[in-house]
Design an enzyme around this catalytic site. Structure first.
Site, PDB file in Angstrom:
ATOM      1  N   GLY A  45      -2.079  -5.199  20.976  1.00 26.17           N
ATOM      2  CA  GLY A  45      -1.945  -4.564  22.627  1.00 26.17           C
ATOM      3  C   GLY A  45      -0.922  -5.097  23.994  1.00 26.17           C
ATOM      4  O   GLY A  45      -1.130  -6.605  23.830  1.00 26.17           O
ATOM      5  N   ARG A  88       7.856 -10.319  20.429  1.00 23.55           N
ATOM      6  CA  ARG A  88       7.503  -9.271  19.824  1.00 23.55           C
ATOM      7  C   ARG A  88       8.323  -8.343  21.447  1.00 23.55           C
ATOM      8  O   ARG A  88       8.710  -9.118  22.159  1.00 23.55           O
ATOM      9  CB  ARG A  88       6.331  -8.205  19.774  1.00 23.55           C
ATOM     10  CG  ARG A  88       5.421  -8.595  18.689  1.00 23.55           C
ATOM     11  CD  ARG A  88       4.336  -7.857  18.361  1.00 23.55           C
ATOM     12  NE  ARG A  88       4.476  -6.229  18.249  1.00 23.55           N
ATOM     13  CZ  ARG A  88       3.331  -5.575  18.117  1.00 23.55           C
ATOM     14  NH1 ARG A  88       1.809  -6.049  18.820  1.00 23.55           N
ATOM     15  NH2 ARG A  88       3.372  -4.607  17.615  1.00 23.55           N
ATOM     16  N   GLN A 195      -5.279   0.438  13.915  1.00 26.79           N
ATOM     17  CA  GLN A 195      -5.640   0.160  14.923  1.00 26.79           C
ATOM     18  C   GLN A 195      -6.829   1.585  15.409  1.00 26.79           C
ATOM     19  O   GLN A 195      -8.087   0.900  15.609  1.00 26.79           O
ATOM     20  CB  GLN A 195      -4.384   0.072  16.070  1.00 26.79           C
ATOM     21  CG  GLN A 195      -3.641  -0.925  15.827  1.00 26.79           C
ATOM     22  CD  GLN A 195      -2.708  -0.845  15.261  1.00 26.79           C
ATOM     23  OE1 GLN A 195      -2.405   0.291  14.519  1.00 26.79           O
ATOM     24  NE2 GLN A 195      -1.020  -1.003  15.898  1.00 26.79           N
ATOM     25  N   ASP A 236       3.127   0.889  25.772  1.00 27.33           N
ATOM     26  CA  ASP A 236       3.774  -0.166  25.704  1.00 27.33           C
ATOM     27  C   ASP A 236       4.753  -0.734  26.113  1.00 27.33           C
ATOM     28  O   ASP A 236       4.636  -2.161  27.270  1.00 27.33           O
ATOM     29  CB  ASP A 236       4.037  -0.799  24.284  1.00 27.33           C
ATOM     30  CG  ASP A 236       2.975  -0.300  23.336  1.00 27.33           C
ATOM     31  OD1 ASP A 236       1.728   0.154  22.866  1.00 27.33           O
ATOM     32  OD2 ASP A 236       2.205  -1.454  23.177  1.00 27.33           O
ATOM     33  N   ASN A 246       5.072   3.611  23.128  1.00 30.25           N
ATOM     34  CA  ASN A 246       3.702   3.976  22.385  1.00 30.25           C
ATOM     35  C   ASN A 246       4.282   3.930  20.776  1.00 30.25           C
ATOM     36  O   ASN A 246       4.566   3.990  20.249  1.00 30.25           O
ATOM     37  CB  ASN A 246       2.686   4.809  23.369  1.00 30.25           C
ATOM     38  CG  ASN A 246       0.379   4.158  23.443  1.00 30.25           C
ATOM     39  OD1 ASN A 246       0.541   3.131  23.135  1.00 30.25           O
ATOM     40  ND2 ASN A 246       0.165   4.912  22.156  1.00 30.25           N
TER      41      ASN A 246
HETATM   42  C1  LIG Z   1      -3.464  -1.396  25.822  1.00 30.74           C
HETATM   43  S1  LIG Z   1      -1.933  -1.293  25.457  1.00 30.74           S
HETATM   44  C2  LIG Z   1      -1.892  -0.647  23.623  1.00 30.74           C
HETATM   45  C3  LIG Z   1      -1.472  -0.211  22.841  1.00 30.74           C
HETATM   46  O1  LIG Z   1      -0.178  -1.476  21.855  1.00 30.74           O
HETATM   47  C4  LIG Z   1      -0.631  -0.962  20.880  1.00 30.74           C
HETATM   48  O2  LIG Z   1       0.621  -1.907  19.863  1.00 30.74           O
HETATM   49  P1  LIG Z   1       0.208  -2.988  18.857  1.00 30.74           P
HETATM   50  O3  LIG Z   1      -1.040  -2.333  18.421  1.00 30.74           O
HETATM   51  O4  LIG Z   1       1.490  -2.237  17.630  1.00 30.74           O
HETATM   52  O5  LIG Z   1       0.525  -3.603  19.451  1.00 30.74           O
HETATM   53  C5  LIG Z   1      -0.366   0.335  20.683  1.00 30.74           C
HETATM   54  O6  LIG Z   1       0.905   1.209  21.130  1.00 30.74           O
HETATM   55  C6  LIG Z   1      -1.801   0.633  22.066  1.00 30.74           C
HETATM   56  O7  LIG Z   1      -0.994   2.289  22.722  1.00 30.74           O
END
Ligand SMILES: CSC[C@H]1O[C@H](OP(=O)(O)O)[C@H](O)[C@@H]1O
Length: 348
Positions: A45, A88, A195, A236, A246
């Protein structure tokens, strides 16, 4: 339950790979272990990645061998920051947080090492508290966009688990729920890391917010059935023109929402907006390991030698977005002018 538990000898991270079945922490005893935890998505996140990286930097300086010189200190500090920067590529909050730590160091450069260490830790605590406060402001600005008795579809997890606490997209949903709006949530499972299925459902059930889990390929069906009143997702990285990177699958949901005349909102702090990028075409998209697609949990669902592509994010053009909800207000429609106005408002 804290997503990130910051101690000066370790960074303890709620292991999001194991939720919702197992609630346990990974104790990162070094900056290298903290970086690895970000790459392996123990914590994920955009804002949570930023806060964790900042804590990893402070831990690295805490454990730094006594430098021989200022040049030696700088070399070690740069190595720590670069290790975090390599974790990342897409979430700009990571680089924003690293920069905040670099700026903090510049302010205490003349101080002895012990004081630099303490000042960096204080910046980490400030970032952590600031993120939670900003999320609550995002929730407050998004509240009136959520009609009473509405059904909100969300994709991935943009909740307390994706931030230092409270959440961005889920922060708006929490604000509406606790304001008595009786909001229902449709949570996309969000393959391949799940997620939505594992994290968003876990968070919303803990807050007793009604949530229904659906598979990613069901979003269009529920929109066609007239059962989705609006969509709210996280981000993101947002370009200066309002294009949004995103979680993979967000673009498809945005297209479907447009087709069905359903408002599609993005919730994110200003630190997710990268004004150096003119458009979303410039946003780096993380390509993750194919085994994330070949498996569901520990269950292999495709041959080990099957060809896989695994882009972790996609980019939704601004024209599909009704508004970007931030801690200072809503950019609607999102474009260079409305986004610039947000930054002006934040400086007032
Ligand atoms: C509040 S930012 C959350 C955003 O990050 C997630 O990606 P990941 O789980 O790969 O870090 C996803 O894009 C969410 O919307």
């Amino acid at each position: 339950m804290h997503t990130i538990d910051i101690r000066q000898d370790q960074i303890r991270l709620l292991d999001q790979r194991k939720l919702p079945l197992v609630e346990e922490y990974v104790a990162c005893q070094s900056y290298e272990e903290t970086a690895r935890a970000i790459t392996d998505m123990v914590v994920r996140g955009a804002p949570a990645i930023g806060v964790t990286a900042a804590a990893g930097i402070a831990l690295g300086v805490q454990q730094m061998p006594e430098p021989d010189s200022e040049a030696d200190f700088d070399a070690q500090f740069d190595t720590i920051c670069e290790t975090m920067a390599q974790t990342r590529p897409t979430a700009v909050n990571l680089f924003w947080a690293i920069n905040r730590m670099r700026e903090c160091l510049q302010r205490c450069r003349q101080a002895p090492l012990a004081q630099r260490r303490e000042t960096l830790w204080q910046e980490v605590y400030h970032l952590h508290e600031e993120d939670i406060r900003l999320n609550r402001q995002i929730g407050a600005h998004g509240l009136d966009l959520v009609p009473p008795q509405s059904t909100v579809l969300t994709h991935c997890n943009a909740g307390a688990l994706a931030t230092a606490g409270y959440g961005t997209a889920l922060g708006v949903i929490r604000a509406a729920h606790f304001a008595g709006r009786q909001v229902q949530v449709l949570a996309d499972e969000t393959r391949p890391f799940l997620q939505g299925a594992r994290l968003t459902t876990w968070e919303l059930q803990r807050d007793e917010i009604p949530v229904t889990l659906i598979t990613d390929n069901m979003a269009g069906y529920f929109m066609q059935q007239g059962r989705v009143d609006l969509v709210i997702v996280g981000a993101d990285r947002i370009a200066a023109n309002g294009d949004v990177a995103n979680k993979i699958g967000t673009y498809s949901v945005a297209i479907l929402a447009k087709e069905h005349g359903i408002p599609f909102y993005v919730a994110a702090p200003l630190s997710t907006i990268d004004r150096a990028l003119a458009s979303g075409a410039e946003i780096p998209i993380e390509q993750r390991h194919g085994d994330e697609v070949r498996t569901v949990g520990s269950q292999r669902i495709a041959a080990a030698d099957i060809e896989v592509e695994n882009p972790a994010f996609d980019v939704t053009p601004a024209k599909y977005i009704r508004g970007i909800i931030t801690e200072v207000g809503v950019a609607s429609p999102p474009d260079e002018g409305t986004i610039a106005a947000l930054f002006s408002a934040s400086n007032d």
